[in-house]
Enzyme design. Structure first.
Site, PDB file in Angstrom:
ATOM      1  N   LYS A   1      37.146 -15.836  -0.231  1.00 45.29           N
ATOM      2  CA  LYS A   1      37.640 -15.488   1.098  1.00 45.29           C
ATOM      3  C   LYS A   1      36.558 -14.777   1.919  1.00 45.29           C
ATOM      4  O   LYS A   1      35.741 -14.044   1.362  1.00 45.29           O
ATOM      5  CB  LYS A   1      38.847 -14.556   0.942  1.00 45.29           C
ATOM      6  CG  LYS A   1      39.879 -14.687   2.036  1.00 45.29           C
ATOM      7  CD  LYS A   1      41.149 -13.934   1.676  1.00 45.29           C
ATOM      8  CE  LYS A   1      40.979 -12.448   1.874  1.00 45.29           C
ATOM      9  NZ  LYS A   1      42.225 -11.697   1.786  1.00 45.29           N
TER      10      LYS A   1
ATOM     11  N   LYS B   1      34.092  -8.523   4.229  1.00 43.83           N
ATOM     12  CA  LYS B   1      33.013  -7.620   4.673  1.00 43.83           C
ATOM     13  C   LYS B   1      32.006  -7.350   3.564  1.00 43.83           C
ATOM     14  O   LYS B   1      30.894  -6.924   3.823  1.00 43.83           O
ATOM     15  CB  LYS B   1      33.616  -6.287   5.137  1.00 43.83           C
ATOM     16  CG  LYS B   1      34.433  -6.424   6.399  1.00 43.83           C
ATOM     17  CD  LYS B   1      35.157  -5.137   6.732  1.00 43.83           C
ATOM     18  CE  LYS B   1      36.178  -5.380   7.835  1.00 43.83           C
ATOM     19  NZ  LYS B   1      37.061  -4.268   8.054  1.00 43.83           N
TER      20      LYS B   1
ATOM     21  N   LYS C   1      40.226   0.951  -8.463  1.00 44.87           N
ATOM     22  CA  LYS C   1      39.411   1.867  -7.663  1.00 44.87           C
ATOM     23  C   LYS C   1      38.814   2.989  -8.506  1.00 44.87           C
ATOM     24  O   LYS C   1      37.758   3.522  -8.177  1.00 44.87           O
ATOM     25  CB  LYS C   1      40.226   2.423  -6.492  1.00 44.87           C
ATOM     26  CG  LYS C   1      40.480   1.361  -5.429  1.00 44.87           C
ATOM     27  CD  LYS C   1      41.121   1.902  -4.179  1.00 44.87           C
ATOM     28  CE  LYS C   1      41.245   0.801  -3.143  1.00 44.87           C
ATOM     29  NZ  LYS C   1      41.899   1.223  -1.915  1.00 44.87           N
TER      30      LYS C   1
END
Length: 333
Positions: free
Chosen positions: A199, A202, A117
């Site tokens: 997979k 979003k 991140k």
């Protein structure tokens, strides 16, 4: 330390990241419904975790409520599960500070999610992003949870949580239950409609179906789903990943076996097969979508759920926090 009930306790923190996908519903949430009779389940909308990334305040509030409504619509019963919003239970933050004083800088530096991140949000590497796993440990330990359902990406955080708990118990005695990562029975593994090797996510909006999608949008997405040149409807993950993914979705939506589905579409091409998969998904999602819309419009009801949930959660959390505060030497209030 033992739970108040004989049932094992499950804690799950849910990021209010917006609408639920078909993949998350079929892969996980559908099966959570069966957990509510076997375990004592605590579901927390983790809005405090969400702000490690900059949020639009009105959007965060809306998404937190929508997420709660969608989980209830999926079958999670607020009477059987404790359901609340993280920032409404201050014991999470209070315990997090104490646990931060029993967590090593080096341990947090090694967290894979922090490294990842930090690269994604290089302009916003905050202390919150760094200490996120300590708050996650507090979320779990404050409820003396036995089990934490996590994906592979969060397993390292549960390991750190256990290390912190063991360190604290080693100094002060048997204070915390040591939680275990719980990989619940998974449903169908649903892949992206646009790229059946990855997979459903979003981050790939065209290949992703949401449980709140309108029927016409679901039809459009399935019509565009990647298949192959050979028109046979056969399950073969390696050579026919797109068709195999559609078969998995169809079987999960209808309850049919792969053999039954293959036989049903044996003499028919993808022009018949794809709309049939879309129709099955539309019918599966319809009651969930309609119930979500009804619940979202009923703000008073949702408020009663998260307030009641926070009250029940605080009752459990305060017992742990009071014991921890006494152990570290704080004067009782």
């Amino acid at each position: 330390m033992e739970n108040e009930t004989a049932k094992k306790r499950i804690f799950s923190g849910i990021q209010p990241s917006g609408e639920l996908t078909l993949g998350s519903y079929m892969g996980a949430i559908k099966n959570w419904v069966s957990l509510q009779d076997e375990y004592e389940c605590i579901y927390c909308i983790v809005d405090m975790h969400a702000i490690t990334v900059r949020q639009v305040p009105a959007d965060l509030r809306r998404r937190s409520l929508n997420q709660l409504a969608q989980y209830i619509a999926c079958g999670l019963d607020p009477k059987k599960n404790v359901m609340f919003i993280q920032s409404h239970v201050p014991q999470h933050a209070e315990l997090s500070w104490i646990l931060g004083c029993y967590t090593m800088f080096g341990e947090l530096s090694r967290m894979t999610q922090f490294k990842m991140k930090s690269q994604q949000h290089a302009d916003n590497i905050t202390a919150g992003l760094f200490t996120y796993p300590v708050l996650m440990a507090a979320d779990i330990l404050v409820y003396q949870a036995n089990l934490v359902p996590v994906g592979e990406d969060q397993r390292q955080h549960v390991e750190l949580c256990r290390d912190i708990a063991q360190r604290f118990n080693g100094i002060y005695g048997d204070v915390f239950t040591l939680p275990e990562a719980f990989i619940p029975k998974l449903g169908a593994r649903i892949m992206s409609l646009g790229d059946p090797t990855s997979k459903m996510s979003k981050s790939d909006p065209d290949g992703c179906v949401y449980i709140m999608d309108k029927p016409e949008d679901i039809q459009r997405k399935f019509k565009r789903a990647v298949t192959d040149c050979d028109a046979a409807v056969k399950f073969d993950r390696e050579n026919k990943p797109g068709v195999s993914n559609l078969l998995s979705i169809y079987c999960a939506a209808t309850g049919k076996s792969v053999q039954e589905a293959e036989a049903e579409f044996a003499e028919q091409g993808y022009g018949v097969f794809k709309p049939a998969v879309a129709d099955a998904v539309i019918e599966l999602m319809r009651p969930i979508r309609e119930e979500s819309e009804r619940l979202t419009a009923d703000k008073t009801y949702l408020e009663s759920i998260y307030r009641d949930g926070a009250e029940r959660a605080q009752h459990i959390a305060q017992k742990t926090l009071s014991k921890v505060q006494r152990k570290v030497g704080f004067i009782a209030r």
